[in-house]
Motif scaffolding. Structure first.
Motif, PDB file in Angstrom:
ATOM      1  N   PRO A 134       0.758  -1.056   0.165  1.00  0.00           N
ATOM      2  CA  PRO A 134       0.243  -0.381  -0.219  1.00  0.00           C
ATOM      3  C   PRO A 134       0.756   1.699  -0.103  1.00  0.00           C
ATOM      4  O   PRO A 134       2.211   1.360   0.060  1.00  0.00           O
ATOM      5  N   VAL A 135       0.467   2.692  -0.539  1.00  0.00           N
ATOM      6  CA  VAL A 135       0.634   3.506  -0.100  1.00  0.00           C
ATOM      7  C   VAL A 135      -0.293   4.359   0.932  1.00  0.00           C
ATOM      8  O   VAL A 135      -1.492   4.921  -0.521  1.00  0.00           O
ATOM      9  N   ALA A 136       0.664   5.340   1.690  1.00  0.00           N
ATOM     10  CA  ALA A 136      -0.402   5.999   2.534  1.00  0.00           C
ATOM     11  C   ALA A 136      -0.037   6.897   1.707  1.00  0.00           C
ATOM     12  O   ALA A 136       0.976   7.826   2.362  1.00  0.00           O
ATOM     13  N   LYS A 137      -0.809   7.808   1.466  1.00  0.00           N
ATOM     14  CA  LYS A 137      -0.860   9.737   1.035  1.00  0.00           C
ATOM     15  C   LYS A 137      -0.945  10.415   2.410  1.00  0.00           C
ATOM     16  O   LYS A 137      -1.976  10.885   2.380  1.00  0.00           O
ATOM     17  N   LEU A 138      -0.006  11.057   2.440  1.00  0.00           N
ATOM     18  CA  LEU A 138      -0.515  11.728   3.816  1.00  0.00           C
ATOM     19  C   LEU A 138      -1.107  13.256   3.507  1.00  0.00           C
ATOM     20  O   LEU A 138       0.559  14.152   2.828  1.00  0.00           O
ATOM     21  N   SER A 139      -1.659  13.576   3.287  1.00  0.00           N
ATOM     22  CA  SER A 139      -2.006  15.388   3.358  1.00  0.00           C
ATOM     23  C   SER A 139      -2.418  16.365   4.459  1.00  0.00           C
ATOM     24  O   SER A 139      -3.251  15.749   5.649  1.00  0.00           O
ATOM     25  N   GLY A 140      -2.581  17.480   4.310  1.00  0.00           N
ATOM     26  CA  GLY A 140      -2.637  18.277   4.878  1.00  0.00           C
ATOM     27  C   GLY A 140      -1.276  18.937   5.430  1.00  0.00           C
ATOM     28  O   GLY A 140      -0.372  18.509   5.148  1.00  0.00           O
ATOM     29  N   SER A 141      -1.241  18.984   6.735  1.00  0.00           N
ATOM     30  CA  SER A 141      -0.882  19.443   8.078  1.00  0.00           C
ATOM     31  C   SER A 141      -0.022  18.068   9.278  1.00  0.00           C
ATOM     32  O   SER A 141      -1.378  17.593   9.612  1.00  0.00           O
ATOM     33  N   LEU A 142       0.864  18.162   9.393  1.00  0.00           N
ATOM     34  CA  LEU A 142       1.554  16.756   9.939  1.00  0.00           C
ATOM     35  C   LEU A 142       1.674  17.380  11.358  1.00  0.00           C
ATOM     36  O   LEU A 142       3.030  17.383  11.661  1.00  0.00           O
ATOM     37  N   ILE A 143       1.124  17.704  12.179  1.00  0.00           N
ATOM     38  CA  ILE A 143       1.536  18.551  13.216  1.00  0.00           C
ATOM     39  C   ILE A 143       1.245  17.995  14.349  1.00  0.00           C
ATOM     40  O   ILE A 143       0.539  16.758  14.498  1.00  0.00           O
ATOM     41  N   LEU A 144       1.466  18.904  15.785  1.00  0.00           N
ATOM     42  CA  LEU A 144       1.074  17.944  16.880  1.00  0.00           C
ATOM     43  C   LEU A 144      -0.347  17.883  17.129  1.00  0.00           C
ATOM     44  O   LEU A 144      -0.737  17.104  17.330  1.00  0.00           O
ATOM     45  N   GLU A 145      -1.407  18.850  16.907  1.00  0.00           N
ATOM     46  CA  GLU A 145      -2.643  18.648  16.152  1.00  0.00           C
ATOM     47  C   GLU A 145      -3.062  17.301  16.506  1.00  0.00           C
ATOM     48  O   GLU A 145      -4.141  16.827  16.494  1.00  0.00           O
ATOM     49  N   HIS A 146      -2.084  16.601  15.027  1.00  0.00           N
ATOM     50  CA  HIS A 146      -3.027  15.791  14.250  1.00  0.00           C
ATOM     51  C   HIS A 146      -2.529  14.619  14.435  1.00  0.00           C
ATOM     52  O   HIS A 146      -2.547  13.424  13.798  1.00  0.00           O
ATOM     53  N   SER A 147      -1.575  14.568  15.365  1.00  0.00           N
ATOM     54  CA  SER A 147      -0.580  13.128  15.515  1.00  0.00           C
ATOM     55  C   SER A 147      -1.439  11.951  15.813  1.00  0.00           C
ATOM     56  O   SER A 147      -1.109  11.415  15.525  1.00  0.00           O
ATOM     57  N   LYS A 148      -2.164  12.129  17.091  1.00  0.00           N
ATOM     58  CA  LYS A 148      -2.276  10.993  17.364  1.00  0.00           C
ATOM     59  C   LYS A 148      -3.401   9.823  16.276  1.00  0.00           C
ATOM     60  O   LYS A 148      -3.773   8.954  16.317  1.00  0.00           O
TER      61      LYS A 148
ATOM     62  N   ILE B 271       5.630   5.553   1.775  1.00  0.00           N
ATOM     63  CA  ILE B 271       4.460   6.674   3.146  1.00  0.00           C
ATOM     64  C   ILE B 271       4.844   8.224   1.367  1.00  0.00           C
ATOM     65  O   ILE B 271       6.039   8.201   1.533  1.00  0.00           O
ATOM     66  N   ASP B 272       3.722   8.440   0.818  1.00  0.00           N
ATOM     67  CA  ASP B 272       3.308   9.803   0.030  1.00  0.00           C
ATOM     68  C   ASP B 272       3.253  11.250   0.736  1.00  0.00           C
ATOM     69  O   ASP B 272       2.032  11.637   1.463  1.00  0.00           O
ATOM     70  N   LEU B 273       3.851  12.230   1.271  1.00  0.00           N
ATOM     71  CA  LEU B 273       4.575  13.378   1.714  1.00  0.00           C
ATOM     72  C   LEU B 273       3.958  14.290   0.695  1.00  0.00           C
ATOM     73  O   LEU B 273       3.856  15.648   1.245  1.00  0.00           O
ATOM     74  N   GLY B 274       3.422  14.097  -0.500  1.00  0.00           N
ATOM     75  CA  GLY B 274       3.786  15.196  -1.821  1.00  0.00           C
ATOM     76  C   GLY B 274       2.531  16.036  -1.300  1.00  0.00           C
ATOM     77  O   GLY B 274       2.770  16.999  -2.168  1.00  0.00           O
ATOM     78  N   GLU B 275       1.223  16.049  -0.121  1.00  0.00           N
ATOM     79  CA  GLU B 275       0.440  16.329  -0.454  1.00  0.00           C
ATOM     80  C   GLU B 275       0.787  17.337   0.887  1.00  0.00           C
ATOM     81  O   GLU B 275      -0.771  17.683   1.902  1.00  0.00           O
ATOM     82  N   SER B 276       1.537  16.861   1.707  1.00  0.00           N
ATOM     83  CA  SER B 276       1.587  17.278   2.848  1.00  0.00           C
ATOM     84  C   SER B 276       1.969  19.035   2.856  1.00  0.00           C
ATOM     85  O   SER B 276       3.265  19.544   2.079  1.00  0.00           O
ATOM     86  N   ASP B 277       1.707  19.822   3.815  1.00  0.00           N
ATOM     87  CA  ASP B 277       2.019  21.468   3.469  1.00  0.00           C
ATOM     88  C   ASP B 277       3.010  22.334   4.783  1.00  0.00           C
ATOM     89  O   ASP B 277       3.595  22.968   5.038  1.00  0.00           O
ATOM     90  N   LYS B 278       2.472  21.131   5.795  1.00  0.00           N
ATOM     91  CA  LYS B 278       3.725  21.828   6.600  1.00  0.00           C
ATOM     92  C   LYS B 278       3.798  20.379   8.329  1.00  0.00           C
ATOM     93  O   LYS B 278       3.078  19.539   7.421  1.00  0.00           O
ATOM     94  N   SER B 279       5.189  20.084   8.862  1.00  0.00           N
ATOM     95  CA  SER B 279       5.606  19.289   9.478  1.00  0.00           C
ATOM     96  C   SER B 279       6.191  19.487  10.735  1.00  0.00           C
ATOM     97  O   SER B 279       6.190  20.999  11.213  1.00  0.00           O
TER      98      SER B 279
END
Length: 105
Positions: free
Chosen positions: A13-27, A45-53
């Motif tokens: 599988p390929v997990a596409k993580l999009s948006g904000s990869l921050i503490l608010e969403h860490s759980k 893991i595809d991080l191409g559509e993430s905007d911050k971490s």
């Protein structure tokens, strides 16, 4: 905002993580990745559509990479992740991350 979508073929599988990869969403990020990894030993893991971490995301990834039974690869290294790792002095993380890029697999 954070979303995780799973694509790819059965067994890789390929997990596409999009948006904000921050503490608010860490759980939710951690839970999504653990759920996928409970069903397979191979994951890209595809991080191409993430905007911050932030540090919390780097810690989640670093913890997942410590499991040597799992074959985790990365499709894209976004600038925000590279910048955060450099700011935090996370050279070991970046070395491990670089080894696991799809084009180095």
């Amino acid at each position: 905002m954070f979303t995780c979508t799973v694509e790819g073929v059965p067994g890789h599988p390929v997990a596409k993580l999009s948006g904000s990869l921050i503490l608010e969403h860490s759980k939710k990020i951690h839970s999504e990745l653990l759920t996928i990894l409970s069903q397979t030993d191979i994951l890209t893991i595809d991080l191409g559509e993430s905007d911050k971490s932030d540090l919390s995301f780097i810690q989640i990834l670093y913890a997942l990479l410590k499991d040597r039974d799992k074959k985790i690869r990365f499709a894209i290294l976004p600038n925000h992740l590279r910048d955060n790792a450099a700011r935090l002095g996370a050279g070991n993380f970046m070395a491990e991350f670089s080894k696991r890029m799809e084009n180095n697999a």
